[in-house]
Design a protein around this motif. Sequence first.
Motif, mmCIF file in Angstrom:
data_model
loop_
_atom_site.group_PDB
_atom_site.id
_atom_site.type_symbol
_atom_site.label_atom_id
_atom_site.label_comp_id
_atom_site.label_asym_id
_atom_site.label_seq_id
_atom_site.Cartn_x
_atom_site.Cartn_y
_atom_site.Cartn_z
ATOM 1 N N HIS A 176 8.598 69.070 79.976
ATOM 2 C CA HIS A 176 7.958 69.486 80.950
ATOM 3 C C HIS A 176 7.314 68.320 81.837
ATOM 4 O O HIS A 176 6.580 68.209 82.703
ATOM 5 N N HIS A 177 7.812 66.947 81.358
ATOM 6 C CA HIS A 177 7.729 65.566 82.103
ATOM 7 C C HIS A 177 6.007 65.476 82.255
ATOM 8 O O HIS A 177 5.515 65.129 83.233
ATOM 9 N N THR A 178 5.187 65.935 81.074
ATOM 10 C CA THR A 178 3.819 65.721 81.110
ATOM 11 C C THR A 178 3.539 63.954 80.729
ATOM 12 O O THR A 178 4.461 63.416 80.493
ATOM 13 N N GLN B 13 -2.641 74.403 82.615
ATOM 14 C CA GLN B 13 -1.265 74.061 82.541
ATOM 15 C C GLN B 13 -1.074 72.511 82.898
ATOM 16 O O GLN B 13 -1.717 72.156 84.001
ATOM 17 N N PRO B 14 -0.503 71.704 82.234
ATOM 18 C CA PRO B 14 -0.353 70.212 82.645
ATOM 19 C C PRO B 14 0.357 69.931 83.879
ATOM 20 O O PRO B 14 -0.171 69.036 84.453
ATOM 21 N N ASN B 15 0.894 70.764 84.373
ATOM 22 C CA ASN B 15 1.681 70.442 85.643
ATOM 23 C C ASN B 15 2.468 71.856 86.354
ATOM 24 O O ASN B 15 2.303 72.950 85.503
ATOM 25 N N ALA B 16 3.435 71.886 87.000
ATOM 26 C CA ALA B 16 4.318 72.847 87.596
ATOM 27 C C ALA B 16 5.745 72.907 87.007
ATOM 28 O O ALA B 16 6.520 73.305 87.980
ATOM 29 N N GLN B 17 5.863 72.453 85.922
ATOM 30 C CA GLN B 17 7.327 72.251 85.596
ATOM 31 C C GLN B 17 7.957 73.221 84.716
ATOM 32 O O GLN B 17 8.806 73.454 84.326
ATOM 33 N N PHE C 46 4.792 64.292 85.667
ATOM 34 C CA PHE C 46 3.870 64.890 86.524
ATOM 35 C C PHE C 46 2.687 65.326 86.034
ATOM 36 O O PHE C 46 2.504 65.796 85.106
ATOM 37 N N ASP C 47 1.531 64.928 86.903
ATOM 38 C CA ASP C 47 0.081 65.371 86.602
ATOM 39 C C ASP C 47 -0.277 66.464 87.503
ATOM 40 O O ASP C 47 0.704 66.846 88.225
ATOM 41 N N ARG C 48 -1.392 66.821 87.462
ATOM 42 C CA ARG C 48 -1.769 67.738 88.195
ATOM 43 C C ARG C 48 -3.113 67.668 89.086
ATOM 44 O O ARG C 48 -3.712 66.565 88.725
ATOM 45 N N GLU D 287 1.079 69.784 91.951
ATOM 46 C CA GLU D 287 1.411 68.786 91.176
ATOM 47 C C GLU D 287 1.221 67.281 91.826
ATOM 48 O O GLU D 287 1.290 67.027 93.058
#
Lengths: 1117, 99
Positions: free
Chosen positions: A184-186, A246-250, B42-44, B64
């Motif tokens: 998820h590209h975190t 949640q860490p991002n929108a992936q 990707f951060d938020r 994002e």
Amino acid sequence: MASFTHLHVTSAFSAHHGTTRPEALVDAAHAAGQHSAAITDRDGLYGAVRHIRACLAAGLKPIVGAGLQVREGSEQSEITVLAHGSTGGAGWAGLTRLISSAHAPKRGARRKAHGSVHRPAWISRSRPAVFLQDEQGPTATVMLGPESDVGQAVLAEDPGRAVGLLEDWRQRLPGGVVLELVVHHTRPGSPFSLQHAAAMLTLAEHSGTPAVLTNAVRYLEPDDAVTADVLDSAAHLLPLGSFPAQPNAQAWLKPAEEMHRIAYRVADQADLPAASAAAMLEHTEQLAERCQLDPEADLQWRRPKVPELEVLGITGDPAAALREQCQAGLSLRYPGASGDRLSEIWDRLQQELQIIDHFGYNTYFLTVADVVEMIRSSGVRVQARGSGAGSLVNHLLGISTVDPLEHDLLFERFLGRARTTLPDIDVDIESARRHEIYQAIFERYGHHRVTLLSMQNRYRARGAARDAGLALGLREERIDQIAESLWRFDAAEFRKVLHSKPELREVAELVDTEPQVDLLVDLTERLDRLPRHISMHSCGVILGDSELLSLTPTQPSGMGLPMSQFDKDDIDDLGLLKLDVLGVRMQSALAYAVREVARVNGPHAAQEGGLPEDTPYVSPEGRIDLDAVPTDDEATYAAIRTTHTLGMFQIESPGQRELIGKLQPTEYSDLIADISLFRPGPMKANMVGPFTERKHGFQRVDYLHPRFAPFLQDSYGVVVYHEHVLRILSDCMDVDLAYADELRRRLQRDPEEVEAEFRRRTAAAGRFTAEETETIWEAMKGFGSFGFCKAHGAAFALPTYQSAWLKTHYPVEFLCALFEHDPGMYPRRLLMAEARRIGIPLLPVDANASGREYRVERVSAEEKGIRLALRDVRGITEAELDRIVAGQPYSSISELRRRAEPSRPLLMRLASIGALDSLAAGQEQRASRGGLIAYVRQLTARPRRPQATDDQQQSLFGEDLLISQTPDPSPEEQLEAELEVLSSEVDGHILDPYRPMLEELGVVAAEDLLSLRNSSEVLVAGARVATQTPPMRSGDRTVFISLDDGTGCVDTIFFDDAQQQAGPLLFGTRLMIIRGRTRRTGARGMTIQADEAWDLRQMWNEWRRARHSTSSSLERG
Amino acid sequence: MSADPAAQEEMATVWADEAGIPLRLVWSGRRFTVTGRPIQWFDRRPWWTTTGRAPAGQSADVLEQPMWQVRAQAPDGQILIFDLIASSGMQWPVTGIYD
């Protein structure tokens, strides 16, 4: 085109987690050119059947799995399990049973924390091996992803532990374990990061474990991530920003190309050759193929499954058994039938049995009859609902009380030819005893053949707005203000209706002035119709064969019985028998009324009800056989016609009262028509007008064609029922009724196609001229979806009639039953007002005379009253209730206190409503209420002392106080006390304090309205007891508000102008004053057409201020 | 991995290629050359505090924050890892520095 199957996908049926419906996810997979699609909801198969259905429709192979929590000691992790396909159902069964095991209550269960983020279902590491393999190997595959115990060890850079755990998994489930990589590209180094996946890939290579790639999907596209945030907030019950989001929108359903890129990226990051990436993608597709389900072979899709015959106690041929039971029923239902009549009945029976046999449904009917018989012999009221009332077999088996021949109902409407799955039979039973009945069904058929049926709630505007408000951290008052003005529209339309609905005016203003409210509207729209929380309500049972629990996962229901994760829309495709056994409070009320009649009146029951002494349906002991009461009692219809229908099942709403006022029913078929006509379709199609005009003789009874006259009698020639349409189509087109029913269904979907066929066949049959055909078709076309199934109506009309009959002949016992079971739409306080209106004494709560329940009590030789129940005193506990009742009678307050040990607040409350008055009577001076309350206060303030001396000392003290000068509470205080303690007023009315103003303004009481001329201007006032937006002819929204003013019920109707004026008052305000015009709606009906509305309390404050300043200026002046 | 508090400075000047991948940067007055392969992640963002609207179907970018994590070497040999917020233009915010 690249191929990629997403194997880890959660839908909206994962509570507060997934954002997208299964159908939408399948559509996307289809659009992307994939061959199969998977669903892996959390903790269950809630969305699985819909998913399979969508896949079949799109030509995709379905894959089903579930995400489960694993707990080992204090450690928690996640796995995803996928069932293998084409295993003759073994894969599905293993997955199902594993899920059920996860939900089963366990020893040492932790207390459940608030919020659906805390998932109560989990398994230990040893369970998968137990359920997911057989002699031939694994029947499912466990995917160990980033959140598995292995994944967590990898992230913690503890390779030794990771290897050990992985080995353990592989040993337990050889050939059934893969490593699941997700990127998820975190933040680099965190879970779901590229590094994490690379490390997992390395582990896969070194250990020789296959690795697959997924995207742990939660939503369809990146935009949905905003919705996911809101759902997470709802799951935590915390505003956004105050919990880890949640860490991002992936986590979206990424296209195949993107997933391939990710695979190569991971290999690169792990310093592995490109071949590793290719292998990963290959393994993913191989696993997908292994898990493709064959609905036929794995689930026996759409094939009926019913309990084995032995369970029903039937040996031999089920068709013969069914015939036998029907014949026995014949002599019961139609005693003395002979000659032509008997032939008619016999022929119909043969017809139905033939069709039933043809479909192979003999066992189904025998099962339902068995269940109903069991319920009845437990002494519980049971009645079938729905189109099943049209079946003679159902009537003979005792499933339905309605006589289909008497009401000209059609079997084909219930069971036509198109059926491939089991028909629906729904029964209503007494709500109060439904747990007992569910339990009995489980015992009779065996716990492995029965589960409860579940139902799911979806977000509607109000709930969506609340959760959106919570997410944004708005103040509670603001959220309340907004949510409470939302009335019945789809959440998705919020912005659209913001400026068109008058009650939303204030909210629209807030949207312009407060940015957060603007955002709230967007968030509310996003939640539209998503499953709200998988709150399982039981509304029926599922009966299957002994393999049921291999087909459906179950979880606890809160009733001590397991509940299926499938809802009523899923049952059909699984071929299961669903028996809607609905607990209906009206049935409980009817049963209670019958019991009270017998208890209170005994052998005089018939007489008390104004019935002849030898009435056949009243036993010598006073027990009424309600189902045997003839449906032609004139007194009952007269009572209905007064439109004082409060308490009468189905016809007590303001809209219904207006219709009854117009219709003025005189016979049972009128009741059937009334129920059938009160729906959007008929109202719009103007069926009501012609019906009433013809009934009252203002219009000639006309038939679409003279040939149809014989079967249009029940509706004065108006085409109202499906059964009418069936007969008309059948006659015109010369087709059988079963085919006609099919046409009727198609008429809704595809009128043009049906029209073409209609014209063709009718011309060929040659019974009607071209002109006649034209007229008939116009009527059929206009019918569209407006008709109603008469069998439904006939079944519904029965409790309507029975409740009306009881209210007419035994009003005291009947109202008592309504208080007890509270079945209708109105609050108890309005029912009490109705009792007062009728002149029934309401006997206050009394510590000696009241029981746990509401009861009828004889006041004098001629009069009976209703004694209010102890259980409705606020805050009384079950234990206190038991003790007080067990210790009755008491001779003093201190004795009550000593023996029943009520809490201090309870005793104070009892005193304040006069429940202790009779205990203090017997003093020379009459005890005053004020004195009594003071006494109790003193009594309970003292520290406890040894028993022997207690009574003596207290009575000495008590006497003085009772006779003391402590003032009585004022009537207002009295009212307030009653309202607070009982939530209804016994002696006064909530409007009483405002009477001076109402009198000055000239407000007219409800009971006086009928004496006014039509169209006179009037002021009315009251407490809102009902709000309705019923279907109206014009299609514009009309709001009915019913007010209770202590003398009866005022029905007011707000058309568009008045709605504009009322604005926020429309749905929010409780006490109202309304100015309008009287509107007669028939011989006995009166509605007020509203022009203007005010908040009564506000007006009161202004009125008092004005008076005060007037009087003080008068004084000064 | 620790942040270097003394030298904390919020912006870096970044030169990137056509794909937006950083090649070299200047931070705190020093030059760094990006080595190895930068990691995009990707951060938020707390969109509920920054945005007024989030209509369905149109809010894909409110949540994002695209980031780059780069390993970069200074002429004197020191190697640092930077977390950079991907930006148009040359001024990129630095949200983390590790050694």
